[in-house]
Design a protein around this motif. Sequence first.
Motif, PDB file in Angstrom:
ATOM      1  N   PRO A   1       0.805  -1.232   0.000  1.00  0.00           N
ATOM      2  CA  PRO A   1       0.000   0.000   0.000  1.00  0.00           C
ATOM      3  C   PRO A   1       0.834   1.277   0.000  1.00  0.00           C
ATOM      4  O   PRO A   1       0.313   2.348  -0.316  1.00  0.00           O
ATOM      5  CB  PRO A   1      -0.813  -0.124   1.296  1.00  0.00           C
ATOM      6  N   ASP A   2       2.105   1.177   0.351  1.00  0.00           N
ATOM      7  CA  ASP A   2       2.953   2.380   0.374  1.00  0.00           C
ATOM      8  C   ASP A   2       4.003   2.345  -0.736  1.00  0.00           C
ATOM      9  O   ASP A   2       5.097   2.889  -0.595  1.00  0.00           O
ATOM     10  CB  ASP A   2       3.610   2.541   1.740  1.00  0.00           C
TER      11      ASP A   2
ATOM     12  N   MET B   1       1.901  -0.123 -10.119  1.00  0.00           N
ATOM     13  CA  MET B   1       3.288  -0.401  -9.731  1.00  0.00           C
ATOM     14  C   MET B   1       4.197  -0.564 -10.950  1.00  0.00           C
ATOM     15  O   MET B   1       5.392  -0.275 -10.882  1.00  0.00           O
ATOM     16  CB  MET B   1       3.350  -1.680  -8.883  1.00  0.00           C
ATOM     17  N   THR B   2       3.656  -1.029 -12.088  1.00  0.00           N
ATOM     18  CA  THR B   2       4.471  -1.294 -13.271  1.00  0.00           C
ATOM     19  C   THR B   2       5.047  -0.024 -13.896  1.00  0.00           C
ATOM     20  O   THR B   2       5.935  -0.102 -14.740  1.00  0.00           O
ATOM     21  CB  THR B   2       3.658  -2.032 -14.339  1.00  0.00           C
ATOM     22  N   LEU B   3       4.554   1.140 -13.467  1.00  0.00           N
ATOM     23  CA  LEU B   3       4.993   2.401 -14.060  1.00  0.00           C
ATOM     24  C   LEU B   3       5.928   3.193 -13.154  1.00  0.00           C
ATOM     25  O   LEU B   3       6.257   4.342 -13.440  1.00  0.00           O
ATOM     26  CB  LEU B   3       3.767   3.252 -14.429  1.00  0.00           C
ATOM     27  N   LYS B   4       6.376   2.562 -12.074  1.00  0.00           N
ATOM     28  CA  LYS B   4       7.170   3.315 -11.105  1.00  0.00           C
ATOM     29  C   LYS B   4       8.535   3.723 -11.660  1.00  0.00           C
ATOM     30  O   LYS B   4       9.066   4.780 -11.290  1.00  0.00           O
ATOM     31  CB  LYS B   4       7.334   2.527  -9.808  1.00  0.00           C
ATOM     32  N   ASP B   5       9.120   2.914 -12.561  1.00  0.00           N
ATOM     33  CA  ASP B   5      10.434   3.257 -13.102  1.00  0.00           C
ATOM     34  C   ASP B   5      10.396   4.454 -14.035  1.00  0.00           C
ATOM     35  O   ASP B   5      11.441   4.974 -14.429  1.00  0.00           O
ATOM     36  CB  ASP B   5      11.027   2.057 -13.852  1.00  0.00           C
ATOM     37  N   ILE B   6       9.202   4.874 -14.409  1.00  0.00           N
ATOM     38  CA  ILE B   6       9.043   6.088 -15.208  1.00  0.00           C
ATOM     39  C   ILE B   6       8.496   7.219 -14.339  1.00  0.00           C
ATOM     40  O   ILE B   6       8.969   8.354 -14.398  1.00  0.00           O
ATOM     41  CB  ILE B   6       8.112   5.838 -16.404  1.00  0.00           C
TER      42      ILE B   6
ATOM     43  N   GLY C   1      -5.107  -3.772  -8.351  1.00  0.00           N
ATOM     44  CA  GLY C   1      -4.419  -3.141  -7.240  1.00  0.00           C
ATOM     45  C   GLY C   1      -5.286  -3.080  -6.005  1.00  0.00           C
ATOM     46  O   GLY C   1      -5.845  -4.082  -5.555  1.00  0.00           O
ATOM     47  N   PHE C   2      -5.433  -1.866  -5.464  1.00  0.00           N
ATOM     48  CA  PHE C   2      -6.237  -1.670  -4.258  1.00  0.00           C
ATOM     49  C   PHE C   2      -7.558  -0.953  -4.537  1.00  0.00           C
ATOM     50  O   PHE C   2      -8.223  -0.487  -3.609  1.00  0.00           O
ATOM     51  CB  PHE C   2      -5.424  -0.899  -3.210  1.00  0.00           C
ATOM     52  N   SER C   3      -7.947  -0.854  -5.803  1.00  0.00           N
ATOM     53  CA  SER C   3      -9.240  -0.257  -6.151  1.00  0.00           C
ATOM     54  C   SER C   3     -10.334  -1.318  -6.128  1.00  0.00           C
ATOM     55  O   SER C   3     -10.095  -2.487  -6.436  1.00  0.00           O
ATOM     56  CB  SER C   3      -9.185   0.380  -7.549  1.00  0.00           C
TER      57      SER C   3
END
Length: 398
Positions: free
Chosen positions: A69-70, A109-114, A134-136
Amino acid sequence: MEAISKCLQAPSEPRTTAIIATTVATTVALISLTRFALWPKKRAVIPGPLSTALPRLTNAEIAEIPYSPDTFPGARDVVTPYGNIRVYEFGPEHGRKVLFIHGISTSCMTLKDIAIPLAEKGCRVMLYDLFGRGFSDAPGDVPYDTRLFVTQILLVLASSPLSWTGDNGFNLIGYSLGGGIAANFAATFPHMVETLILLAPSGLIRPENFGRLSRLIFTSGIVPERLLQWLTKRRLRKPIASSVSKKVRKSFSNGSSKPPFESEYKEDYVDVAVQEARDPVDEPAQTPFELQVIKYVHWALDFHDGFVPAFMSTIRYAPLMDQHEYWRQLAKRKPGTTAVLLGKDDNLIQRGDYTEDALPLLGGEDNVFWRVVPGSHNFPFTHGPDALQRIYEFWGMK
């Protein structure tokens, strides 16, 4: 004649009448039970793991979740009539505003590197989990079509304490299914989107690239819903790239000189999810984060009750194919404000098909920033720095 006459007469004995009544009642009950078992009544909202799974887990167990979640700062849960939406917003308040939309089977989460490097460069970044991921939460009684996904974007934008709407209100980056959603949103609200970046976007996948049987199973309604959910869940739980990687290996083992994206082997609809999770060309998975994404898909199957129904509805109704009219509208955008990045070895969003089908719709290379980057369909998190460099080039950033 006498025998026929007796058959046509109403039953004279109470016992016979009781047998007929019991048979009718039993048949009706069995039909009702079968209908309930195989075609269950749809709930308005299927709660996500934040309210169902996480309260039952210890802190140690929560720390082991592949998508925690964080994962990003600035988390909030937006209450809507469709269920809660998990949103993250961070970065300088006065920076370039950038909204991200992820793909069909994963979370943001898959877009964190961008996203994280852009925030570090001064952008105001917002990501969210699509409904059922995710969490939706997952709306259970509406189709997962362009109308729902565009509405979700508007709900997300409205939840910010900052203004994200109005003329050139924000920049939009969509990956895979998120690219198809982003394209349709930008076509519907062209004035709101300053620049549009599509990463391996859905929308114009050729129908013939999916197997005929897969299309029949998912779209005909012949297979009972509960059975199809079970089959889909079972298929997603298999080694995550089994079918695609086998096709790729078979292509090479047959001595084909064609790269994977030009092979004759068809995908099935679950391969849309598979290829987001890992690179079918590389085996085994090469990066820890790629393995983490695979673990997340399996976690979602166990702990998000709305994940499989949302996936199935998305396959049926979302902007994966036949979105030519929306894409034609994108050609009206100001030249140099639309970018498309495609994976060199993408076996799902085939660059040959998109060069032939999408590029002319967008107005050609004079109108759109068109680049091919290393990697397969999941290049945003396997080759994030390469994608970032193209984004910097597009925006004129150093």
